[in-house]
Design a protein around this motif. Structure first.
Motif: not given
Length: 215
Positions: A180-187
């Motif tokens: 699920v998803g594609k995120f630029k930051s861990y938070d």
């Protein structure tokens, strides 16, 4: 240790004068059995058609539901451990055992009352992660059979966007990884992963690798 959270049971009155518990709702029940017996549910548990379980689109995994067949007043208590139904006009899928207890097997469907009466909190998961850097994603399952990956993808898409299957060969075996998803930051990734873990999904924050294979 199994912990239960109790829901309020104060009654309310419908327009027909029938009293139903607060938080309960009416809907149409169906059932599933042999075709899915032994396969993973959305919660990660293996579906056993002879156990008192059910599939619902919204209740967190581990929710205990009192389900009453409004045609004969027979009832059963079952645990939500799967997502569904995926057929329009149906609101809950009962396991074979649950359906049999309220005489649903023959008719196939019936109007029911669904009342949440607690939750088994052992279904709440912790967020796991691998050493990460760069673009991240959330992995919810990895399967050798594409059919199992497709079922989990279908379940996740009831509530989450950008659900995809990534195909990977590991030590000579092909795995279908549901992510699920594609995120630029861990938070950013953690906030969604924590919500999914509270719902009862097994989640792993890991690196986003390559493109997304659609199935």
């Amino acid at each position: 240790m199994i912990i239960f959270i109790l829901f309020s049971c104060a009654p309310k009155k419908t327009t027909q004068g029938e009293y139903i518990p607060k938080g309960a709702q009416k809907g149409v029940a169906s059932w599933y059995g042999t075709e899915f017996h032994g396969r993973p549910t959305a919660s990660g548990e293996i579906f056993n058609m002879y156990e008192y379980t059910c599939a619902h689109r919204e209740y967190p995994f581990g929710t205990k539901l009192r389900v009453v067949n409004l045609q004969n007043r027979k009832e059963v208590t079952c645990t939500v451990n799967d997502r569904g139904p995926f057929i329009s006009g149906r609101d809950i899928d009962l396991s074979y055992a649950s359906a049999k207890k309220i005489d649903l097997i023959g008719p196939g469907t019936a109007e029911v009352l669904m009342e949440p009466i607690g939750r088994d909190m052992t279904y709440v998961r912790y967020v796991k992660y691998t050493p990460t850097s760069g673009i991240l994603t959330i992995q919810v399952g990895a399967f050798l059979e594409i059919e199992n990956a497709l079922r989990l993808k279908q379940a996740l898409r009831l509530r989450y966007d950008n659900v995809y299957i990534n195909k990977a060969v590991v030590k000579g075996e092909t795995f279908y990884r549901v992510r699920v998803g594609k995120f630029k930051s861990y938070d950013e990734a953690y906030n969604l992963a924590k919500s999914m873990a509270q719902e009862g999904y097994k989640v792993l924050i890991t690196n986003f690798v390559g493109g997304k294979d659609e199935f």
